[in-house]
Motif scaffolding. Structure first.
Motif, PDB file in Angstrom:
ATOM      1  N   ASP A   1      85.690  60.355 -14.123  1.00  0.00           N
ATOM      2  CA  ASP A   1      85.991  60.585 -15.542  1.00  0.00           C
ATOM      3  C   ASP A   1      84.898  61.381 -16.249  1.00  0.00           C
ATOM      4  OD1 ASP A   1      88.527  59.404 -15.821  1.00  0.00           O
ATOM      5  OD2 ASP A   1      87.644  57.404 -15.987  1.00  0.00           O
TER       6      ASP A   1
ATOM      7  N   ARG B   1      90.881  68.378 -15.318  1.00  0.00           N
ATOM      8  CA  ARG B   1      90.147  67.157 -15.654  1.00  0.00           C
ATOM      9  C   ARG B   1      89.260  66.638 -14.526  1.00  0.00           C
ATOM     10  NH1 ARG B   1      90.838  64.603 -20.525  1.00  0.00           N
ATOM     11  NH2 ARG B   1      89.059  63.693 -19.543  1.00  0.00           N
ATOM     12  N   THR B   2      89.559  66.978 -13.271  1.00  0.00           N
ATOM     13  CA  THR B   2      88.806  66.410 -12.140  1.00  0.00           C
ATOM     14  C   THR B   2      88.131  67.463 -11.258  1.00  0.00           C
ATOM     15  OG1 THR B   2      90.741  66.349 -10.693  1.00  0.00           O
ATOM     16  CG2 THR B   2      90.326  64.399 -12.071  1.00  0.00           C
TER      17      THR B   2
ATOM     18  N   ARG C   1      94.572  57.606 -11.867  1.00  0.00           N
ATOM     19  CA  ARG C   1      95.049  58.200 -13.111  1.00  0.00           C
ATOM     20  C   ARG C   1      96.301  59.022 -12.816  1.00  0.00           C
ATOM     21  NH1 ARG C   1      91.331  55.578 -14.115  1.00  0.00           N
ATOM     22  NH2 ARG C   1      89.546  55.878 -15.445  1.00  0.00           N
TER      23      ARG C   1
ATOM     24  N   TYR D   1      89.526  54.528  -8.535  1.00  0.00           N
ATOM     25  CA  TYR D   1      89.978  55.377  -9.634  1.00  0.00           C
ATOM     26  C   TYR D   1      91.456  55.690  -9.440  1.00  0.00           C
ATOM     27  CZ  TYR D   1      90.379  59.790 -12.291  1.00  0.00           C
ATOM     28  OH  TYR D   1      90.763  60.786 -13.136  1.00  0.00           O
TER      29      TYR D   1
END
Length: 139
Positions: free
Chosen positions: A86, A130-131, A119, A117
C-alpha cells in the motif's frame, strides 16, 4: 474381567503414547513452514470476482531477485516501501473507466514480517498504477 483389564491397559497405552508424541513437538513458529529464506511473496492476480478460475500467480524472491517477469523492479519498489504494498507510490497513469475487476493477493515474508495483502481493483490499469511492478506478472 480379562476383557475389561485389556481395554483399560490399551487405553492407558494410547494415552501414554499421545502424551509422549505431544511432548516432542515444537511450537509452529520455531521453524518456517515454507523453507524459503529472505524476502519473498507468493503473488496472484485473479480476473473477475474472487470465485473466478482465471488466476495467474508466481513466487517473487528478492535475495537475489527472481521468479517474476519484473523481479528486480518489483523488489526495488517493495524495498523502497518497506515491504508495504500500500505504500508503493501511485503512478501518474490515466486509466480508462472500464469496470473489469481484478483481485491481487500477496502472501509471504518481508524482513521477517508476515505479509498478507488482498485488494480488488476496478481494472488492470488501476492495479498497475497502484502497485507498480509487483503484480505485473505478464512478461
Amino acid at each position: 474381567m480379562t476383557h475389561t483389564y485389556r481395554t483399560s491397559a490399551l487405553r492407558g497405552a494410547l494415552l501414554a503414547a499421545t502424551v509422549l508424541l505431544g511432548a516432542g513437538q515444537t511450537p509452529a513458529q520455531a521453524a518456517p513452514r515454507h523453507g524459503l529464506r529472505g524476502d519473498w511473496l507468493h503473488l496472484t492476480v485473479t480476473r473477475g470476482d474472487s470465485r473466478s478460475s482465471d488466476t495467474r500467480g508466481t513466487l517473487l524472491l528478492c535475495d537475489p531477485p527472481q521468479g517474476h517477469a519484473h523481479a528486480a523492479e518489483a523488489c526495488a519498489e517493495l524495498a523502497a516501501a518497506g515491504g508495504d504494498i500500500d505504500a508503493i507510490p501511485a503512478g501518474s497513469v490515466f486509466c480508462p473507466m472500464i469496470y473489469a475487476p481484478v483481485t491481487a493477493h500477496a502472501r509471504g515474508e518481508w524482513k521477517g514480517r508476515q505479509v498478507d495483502y488482498t485488494r480488488t481493483f476496478s481494472n488492470r490499469c488501476v492495479l498497475g498504477a497502484r502497485t507498480g511492478d509487483v503484480f505485473a506478472l505478464d512478461g
